[in-house]
Design an enzyme around this catalytic site. Structure first.
Site, short mmCIF file in Angstrom:
data_model
loop_
_atom_site.label_atom_id
_atom_site.label_comp_id
_atom_site.label_asym_id
_atom_site.label_seq_id
_atom_site.Cartn_x
_atom_site.Cartn_y
_atom_site.Cartn_z
N LYS A 16 25.22 32.01 45.71
CA LYS A 16 25.57 32.86 44.56
C LYS A 16 26.19 34.19 45.04
O LYS A 16 27.23 34.60 44.56
CB LYS A 16 24.33 33.15 43.70
CG LYS A 16 23.68 31.89 43.14
CD LYS A 16 22.48 32.18 42.26
CE LYS A 16 21.33 32.85 42.97
NZ LYS A 16 20.69 32.04 44.03
N ARG A 91 16.18 34.63 35.22
CA ARG A 91 15.48 33.71 36.10
C ARG A 91 14.33 33.00 35.37
O ARG A 91 13.65 32.16 35.97
CB ARG A 91 14.90 34.50 37.25
CG ARG A 91 15.54 34.22 38.60
CD ARG A 91 14.75 34.98 39.60
NE ARG A 91 14.96 34.70 40.96
CZ ARG A 91 15.83 35.32 41.74
NH1 ARG A 91 16.69 36.19 41.24
NH2 ARG A 91 15.85 35.06 43.02
N ARG A 130 20.52 33.14 57.21
CA ARG A 130 21.24 34.18 56.45
C ARG A 130 21.05 35.55 57.09
O ARG A 130 19.96 35.92 57.49
CB ARG A 130 20.74 34.21 55.01
CG ARG A 130 21.28 35.42 54.23
CD ARG A 130 21.22 35.23 52.75
NE ARG A 130 19.87 35.21 52.22
CZ ARG A 130 19.59 35.02 50.93
NH1 ARG A 130 20.57 34.86 50.06
NH2 ARG A 130 18.35 35.01 50.51
N ARG A 163 16.50 39.19 55.87
CA ARG A 163 15.57 39.62 54.83
C ARG A 163 14.16 39.14 55.13
O ARG A 163 13.99 38.02 55.59
CB ARG A 163 16.03 39.04 53.48
CG ARG A 163 17.12 39.85 52.82
CD ARG A 163 17.75 39.15 51.65
NE ARG A 163 16.80 38.53 50.73
CZ ARG A 163 17.15 37.94 49.60
NH1 ARG A 163 18.44 37.91 49.25
NH2 ARG A 163 16.26 37.39 48.81
N ARG A 174 9.52 30.57 47.26
CA ARG A 174 10.62 30.92 46.35
C ARG A 174 11.26 29.67 45.74
O ARG A 174 11.66 29.68 44.58
CB ARG A 174 11.66 31.75 47.09
CG ARG A 174 11.19 33.19 47.32
CD ARG A 174 11.98 33.89 48.39
NE ARG A 174 13.38 33.97 48.07
CZ ARG A 174 14.34 34.06 48.99
NH1 ARG A 174 14.04 34.04 50.26
NH2 ARG A 174 15.59 34.17 48.62
P1 ADP Z 1 18.19 34.91 46.28
O1 ADP Z 1 19.53 35.58 46.32
O2 ADP Z 1 17.80 34.39 47.62
O3 ADP Z 1 18.09 33.92 45.18
P2 ADP Z 1 17.27 37.38 45.18
O4 ADP Z 1 17.82 38.37 46.13
O5 ADP Z 1 18.00 37.15 43.92
O6 ADP Z 1 17.07 36.02 45.95
O7 ADP Z 1 15.77 37.80 44.78
C1 ADP Z 1 14.83 38.25 45.71
C2 ADP Z 1 13.50 38.52 45.01
O8 ADP Z 1 13.67 39.55 44.04
C3 ADP Z 1 12.94 37.35 44.22
O9 ADP Z 1 12.18 36.47 45.05
C4 ADP Z 1 12.06 38.08 43.19
O10 ADP Z 1 10.83 38.52 43.75
C5 ADP Z 1 12.87 39.31 42.87
N1 ADP Z 1 13.79 39.09 41.73
C6 ADP Z 1 15.16 39.15 41.76
N2 ADP Z 1 15.68 38.93 40.54
C7 ADP Z 1 14.62 38.74 39.70
C8 ADP Z 1 14.50 38.44 38.31
N3 ADP Z 1 15.57 38.30 37.51
N4 ADP Z 1 13.24 38.30 37.80
C9 ADP Z 1 12.15 38.44 38.56
N5 ADP Z 1 12.20 38.69 39.88
C10 ADP Z 1 13.42 38.85 40.46
P1 ADP Z 2 22.24 33.11 47.24
O1 ADP Z 2 22.86 34.41 46.78
O2 ADP Z 2 22.44 32.00 46.25
O3 ADP Z 2 20.81 33.28 47.65
P2 ADP Z 2 23.95 33.43 49.61
O4 ADP Z 2 25.33 33.61 49.06
O5 ADP Z 2 23.23 34.62 50.11
O6 ADP Z 2 23.04 32.62 48.54
O7 ADP Z 2 24.07 32.31 50.76
C1 ADP Z 2 22.92 31.90 51.52
C2 ADP Z 2 23.36 31.61 52.97
O8 ADP Z 2 24.19 30.44 53.00
C3 ADP Z 2 24.18 32.73 53.60
O9 ADP Z 2 23.82 32.82 54.97
C4 ADP Z 2 25.64 32.25 53.46
O10 ADP Z 2 26.47 32.73 54.52
C5 ADP Z 2 25.51 30.74 53.50
N1 ADP Z 2 26.45 30.05 52.61
C6 ADP Z 2 26.85 30.43 51.37
N2 ADP Z 2 27.70 29.52 50.82
C7 ADP Z 2 27.82 28.54 51.75
C8 ADP Z 2 28.57 27.30 51.78
N3 ADP Z 2 29.32 26.90 50.74
N4 ADP Z 2 28.44 26.54 52.89
C9 ADP Z 2 27.65 26.92 53.93
N5 ADP Z 2 26.94 28.07 53.97
C10 ADP Z 2 27.02 28.87 52.89
#
Ligand code: ADP
Ligand code: ADP
Length: 224
Positions: A16, A91, A130, A163, A174
């Site tokens: 994302k 979420r 990541r 992270r 998660r």
């Molecule tokens: P990822 O990109 O790996 O999906 P995020 O960076 O979006 O993870 O979220 C990291 C953490 O922040 C989540 O595990 C949760 O604890 C909190 N968080 C983020 N967005 C929300 C939301 N919309 N509602 C509740 N908790 C959230």
């Molecule tokens: P999210 O925001 O959904 O948690 P991220 O964009 O942070 O996901 O991506 C998670 C990890 O996967 C990062 O290390 C990123 O570089 C890698 N990644 C993202 N998109 C792809 C893809 N299409 N193929 C392979 N690796 C990817």
């Protein structure tokens, strides 16, 4: 030009943030990633950060009212009047209802919910490698998308870090939270005709071009 009010949906690690970086460049949208907003609040030890910290460290969701307030503030800031890209929000069904109501109350509505999907094995692989830059949250992967110089962001030269919640135990938690609390949103948005699906296992550029094509079609439909 009609508004582009978008949310990104999908499991942690589906890509994302990676796609958002490209979409923000493509469409010049204000980008609100609730995870980034919350991590910044934790770092700056604000009241929001103090309340959110324990939940985040455990891989659990922070309470709906806490995060919904953050989003409402952004919607009223003026900068999102022509559109926005939300990442990590909503979420839960409760958050989706809050967003729907908030937009409705402002005479607006969502354009689409963009689901980037990927299976658990793949997201675990991605999250374990990541790395994000400390300055602007630019995203890398040690194997799939390494920076030119190890540990340094290509785009702004800042340090790359892992992270805390990308450690294996928290990742498993998660993912469970995603399946239990966030996945039901897929059907919720499907029922409203807003869901658009993308295969997150494709190369980032391919995912980006699929999303762009979909957004172009939606813009055309809105003009008819
Ligand atoms: P990822 O990109 O790996 O999906 P995020 O960076 O979006 O993870 O979220 C990291 C953490 O922040 C989540 O595990 C949760 O604890 C909190 N968080 C983020 N967005 C929300 C939301 N919309 N509602 C509740 N908790 C959230
Ligand atoms: P999210 O925001 O959904 O948690 P991220 O964009 O942070 O996901 O991506 C998670 C990890 O996967 C990062 O290390 C990123 O570089 C890698 N990644 C993202 N998109 C792809 C893809 N299409 N193929 C392979 N690796 C990817």
């Amino acid at each position: 030009m009609s508004e582009r009010n978008l949310v990104l949906l999908g499991p942690p690690g589906a890509g994302k943030g990676t796609q958002a970086e490209r979409l923000v460049d493509d469409f010049d949208l204000p980008y609100y990633a609730t995870g980034n907003i919350l991590r910044e609040a934790v770092e700056q030890e604000t009241e929001l950060g103090r309340k959110a910290k324990e939940y985040m460290e455990a891989g659990e969701l922070v309470p709906d009212d806490l995060i919904s307030e953050v989003i409402a503030e952004r919607l009223d800031s003026g900068e999102a009047d022509d559109g926005f890209l939300l990442d990590g929000f909503p979420r839960t069904i409760g958050q989706a209802e809050m967003l729907e109501k908030a937009l409705d109350g402002r005479g607006r509505s969502l354009t689409a919910a963009l689901l980037i999907d990927a299976p658990d094995v793949e997201v675990v692989r991605r999250l374990s490698g990541r790395r994000t830059c400390v300055k602007n949250n630019h995203v890398y992967h040690t194997d799939f998308d390494p920076p030119k110089n190890e540990g340094v962001c290509d785009q702004d030269g800042s340090r790359l870090v892992q992270r805390d919640d990308d450690k294996p135990e928290t990742v498993r938690k998660r993912l469970q939270v995603y399946h239990d609390q966030t996945e039901p949103l897929i059907q919720w948005y499907e029922d409203r005709g807003l869901l658009r699906r993308f295969d997150g296992t494709r190369e980032p550029e391919e995912v980006n071009s699929h999303i762009r094509a979909t957004l172009a079609t939606l813009a055309l439909e809105a003009e008819i």
